[in-house]
Write a protein that holds these residues in place. Structure first.
Motif, short mmCIF file in Angstrom:
data_model
loop_
_atom_site.label_atom_id
_atom_site.label_comp_id
_atom_site.label_asym_id
_atom_site.label_seq_id
_atom_site.Cartn_x
_atom_site.Cartn_y
_atom_site.Cartn_z
N GLU A 36 0.83 -1.21 0.00
CA GLU A 36 0.00 0.00 0.00
C GLU A 36 0.87 1.26 0.00
O GLU A 36 0.53 2.26 -0.62
N PHE A 37 1.97 1.20 0.72
CA PHE A 37 2.88 2.35 0.78
C PHE A 37 3.51 2.57 -0.60
O PHE A 37 3.53 3.70 -1.11
N ALA A 38 3.97 1.49 -1.23
CA ALA A 38 4.57 1.59 -2.57
C ALA A 38 3.56 2.16 -3.56
O ALA A 38 3.89 3.01 -4.39
N ALA A 39 2.30 1.72 -3.45
CA ALA A 39 1.26 2.20 -4.36
C ALA A 39 1.06 3.71 -4.21
O ALA A 39 0.84 4.43 -5.18
N ARG A 40 1.15 4.19 -2.96
CA ARG A 40 1.00 5.64 -2.75
C ARG A 40 2.20 6.41 -3.30
O ARG A 40 2.07 7.53 -3.77
N MET A 41 3.38 5.80 -3.25
CA MET A 41 4.58 6.49 -3.78
C MET A 41 4.46 6.77 -5.27
O MET A 41 4.96 7.77 -5.77
N VAL A 42 3.83 5.85 -6.01
CA VAL A 42 3.86 5.93 -7.48
C VAL A 42 2.51 6.32 -8.09
O VAL A 42 2.31 6.20 -9.29
#
Ligand code: SAM
Length: 290
Positions: free
Chosen positions: A147-153
């Protein structure tokens, strides 16, 4: 000292290591990546050569460390948990190109490095990423909670588009390389993970005052569903923009009547820059009137 090789990635060797040192995992975000396929893909993504000095944050029992050291000039591994630091020393004290730093990665001063490859402790994802981005490096291959990675990109108008997206985009190009299932870890975490490729670069848009831009982005995303002008007004106890009503009246109506979640990083920077200019011009006018 014992040198355990889990290069072939056998879960049983990892299990015996965890048992020998009585490591339960779970605390300090301890989920060890044991799937050899994913370990190899992470190392390949780092495109390591004999010039590369790699920083690894949260080296755990060293399963990634070992692979990185086979390809790079040097690996500097930071680990917080004293038990795991002992495992790393037992495994790698005889390996010349691995340096172990015992301590909190948020507190220790980072050595010089040109690449960073880590299966990060997820609870410090944000802080550690922005600490990293204050350093000069070429490439990061970093595992985060999915979920964190998805928010980064993410992109504007998407549910994951957030302060984190804008801050990341300001400092670096980021893309998701692969999703990693819970089953690739021991003990398995409760969340899925993803590996991000991070390439620092100058911002692709102008920012006149970085500190203000960061505060501005944080403030307006705390009110992401409000029109920007209302978000700025509501958050002015934090932003402290003098003559706020006059400032807002001079900002571009077509942009400030949209929500933060619908504006590109560049549009947000444009508004932040205009506020900085207006603050300056109001200040100068006041001086002239005196
Ligand atoms: N690199 C190993 C692997 O891939 O199997 C371990 C990854 S595990 C997700 C995160 C590691 O970071 C744990 O070993 C944990 O003890 C360590 N850690 C947690 N907080 C830390 C901190 N503030 N500074 C340094 N290491 C930390």
């Amino acid at each position: 000292s014992i040198y355990y090789s889990i290069y072939s990635g056998g879960f049983s060797l990892v299990r015996s290591l965890l048992k020998k040192y009585n490591i339960k995992g779970g605390t300090f975000d301890q989920h060890f990546l044991v799937d050899a396929g994913y370990l190899d893909r992470i190392v390949a993504a780092a495109e390591l050569g004999p010039e590369d000095v790699v920083l690894e944050i949260g080296a755990g029992i060293g399963n990634l460390t070992e692979r990185l050291a086979k390809k790079a000039k040097k690996v500097i591994a930071i680990e917080l948990d004293p038990v795991l630091v002992r495992v790393l020393h037992d495994r790698f004290d005889k390996v010349e190109n691995i340096e172990i730093i015992a301590g909190d990665a948020l507190k220790v001063e980072f050595p010089e490095f040109n690449k960073v490859v880590s299966n990060l402790p997820y609870s410090i994802s944000s802080e550690i990423t922005f600490k990293l981005l204050r350093h000069n490096f070429k490439l990061g291959i970093l595992m985060y909670q999915y979920e964190f990675a998805a928010r980064m990109v993410s992109l504007p108008n998407c549910k994951d588009y957030s302060r984190l997206t804008v801050d990341t985009c300001y400092f670096a190009d980021a893309s998701i390389l692969m999703k990693v299932p819970k089953s690739a870890f021991q003990p398995a975490p409760e969340v899925d993970s993803a590996v991000i490729r991070l390439v620092p670069r100058p911002a692709p848009f102008e920012v006149k005052n970085q500190a203000f831009f960061m505060d501005f982005v944080s403030a307006v995303f705390s009110q992401r569903r409000k029109k920007l002008k209302n978000a700025i007004l509501n958050m002015n106890h934090v932003l402290k923009i003098p003559s706020i009503k006059e400032v807002i009246a001079r900002l571009p109506e077509d942009i400030i009547s949209k929500r933060a979640e619908n504006l590109t990083p560049e549009e947000l920077a444009q508004v932040a820059n205009q506020i900085i200019d207006l603050k300056k011009s109001f200040f100068e006018n006041e001086l002239n009137e005196q």
